[in-house]
Motif scaffolding. Structure first.
Motif, short mmCIF file in Angstrom:
data_model
loop_
_atom_site.label_atom_id
_atom_site.label_comp_id
_atom_site.label_asym_id
_atom_site.label_seq_id
_atom_site.Cartn_x
_atom_site.Cartn_y
_atom_site.Cartn_z
N ALA A 15 -82.39 -43.57 36.78
CA ALA A 15 -83.80 -43.24 36.56
C ALA A 15 -83.93 -41.82 36.01
N MET A 16 -83.12 -40.90 36.51
CA MET A 16 -83.17 -39.52 36.01
C MET A 16 -82.86 -39.50 34.52
N ALA A 17 -81.86 -40.25 34.10
CA ALA A 17 -81.50 -40.29 32.68
C ALA A 17 -82.64 -40.88 31.85
N LEU A 18 -83.23 -41.96 32.34
CA LEU A 18 -84.34 -42.58 31.60
C LEU A 18 -85.56 -41.67 31.54
N LEU A 19 -85.84 -40.96 32.62
CA LEU A 19 -86.98 -40.04 32.63
C LEU A 19 -86.76 -38.87 31.68
N ARG A 20 -85.52 -38.36 31.62
CA ARG A 20 -85.22 -37.27 30.68
C ARG A 20 -85.40 -37.74 29.24
N ARG A 21 -85.08 -39.00 28.99
CA ARG A 21 -85.22 -39.56 27.64
C ARG A 21 -86.69 -39.54 27.22
N GLY A 22 -87.59 -39.82 28.18
CA GLY A 22 -89.02 -39.63 27.96
C GLY A 22 -89.80 -40.73 27.28
N ARG B 95 -89.76 -35.68 35.06
CA ARG B 95 -89.91 -36.04 33.64
C ARG B 95 -90.45 -34.87 32.83
N ARG B 96 -91.47 -34.19 33.38
CA ARG B 96 -92.07 -33.03 32.68
C ARG B 96 -91.09 -31.87 32.58
N GLU B 97 -90.41 -31.55 33.69
CA GLU B 97 -89.59 -30.35 33.76
C GLU B 97 -88.19 -30.50 33.18
N GLU B 98 -87.65 -31.71 33.18
CA GLU B 98 -86.25 -31.88 32.79
C GLU B 98 -86.04 -32.52 31.43
N ALA B 99 -87.10 -32.82 30.70
CA ALA B 99 -86.94 -33.39 29.37
C ALA B 99 -86.11 -32.43 28.52
#
Length: 145
Positions: A70-77, A112-116
Motif C-alpha cells: 500500500a505504501m508503494a501504491l500511495l507513493r505512486r499517487g 500519500r501527501r507527504e511521501e509522494a
C-alpha cells in the motif's frame, strides 16, 4: 521414527511455505485456517510456530506485507486510498487505515501527501528497505539503544 530435530526442520519448511504464500498472495483473501490447512497443521500450532520463527503472527505478517505494498501504491499517487485498500486485499477501509496508521505512524492520506516522490531515483532494493514499515515496538526498542 522421526526425531525432534526432524520434526522441527519439517515445521520450518512448512512455515517457509506459509510465509512464501503470504508474500505471493497477500492481495487474496487469506486467513490462518486456510494457511494452516495448506501445510497440514492446526491453526493454533501454525500461529505459535510462526510467531516463534518470525517474531509475529501469520496475520501480522500478512498485514505488514499489505501495508508495504500500500505504501508503494500511495507513493505512486494514481489510486485513491480506498482503491489502494482493496488493491492490497483489505476488505475494510477502517481496518486498513487503522493498521496503516499503527505501522507507519500516519494515516494513508497523510502518507500519500507527504511521501509522494520520496524514493524517486532510488534503486528499488534500497527503497524497499528505507520504506519498510516499522512496528511501534520496534521503533521504541530502537529509540532505547
Amino acid at each position: 521414527m522421526p526425531t525432534t530435530r526432524d520434526r522441527r526442520l519439517e515445521d520450518l519448511t512448512r512455515l517457509r511455505r506459509v510465509r512464501d504464500r503470504i508474500d505471493r498472495e497477500y492481495a487474496r483473501p487469506l486467513n490462518v485456517e486456510a494457511l494452516a490447512a495448506g501445510v497440514h497443521m492446526s491453526s493454533g500450532h501454525l500461529s505459535r510456530q510462526f510467531r516463534a520463527a518470525y517474531g509475529e503472527s501469520p496475520y501480522g505478517y500478512l498485514m505488514t506485507r499489505r501495508i508495504e505494498r500500500a505504501m508503494a501504491l500511495l507513493r505512486r499517487g494514481d489510486l485513491s486510498v480506498t482503491e489502494v485498500c482493496f488493491e492490497v486485499g483489505c476488505s475494510s477501509l477502517g481496518t486498513f487505515s487503522t493498521r496503516f496508521s499503527e505501522l507507519v505512524g500516519m494515516s494513508p492520506s497523510e502518507y500519500r501527501r507527504e511521501e509522494a516522490g520520496a524514493v524517486e531515483g532510488m534503486p528499488s532494493c534500497v527503497a524497499k528497505g528505507v520504506t519498510r514499515p516499522v512496528r511501534n515496538r520496534e521503533a521504541q526498542a530502537a529509540g532505547r539503544r
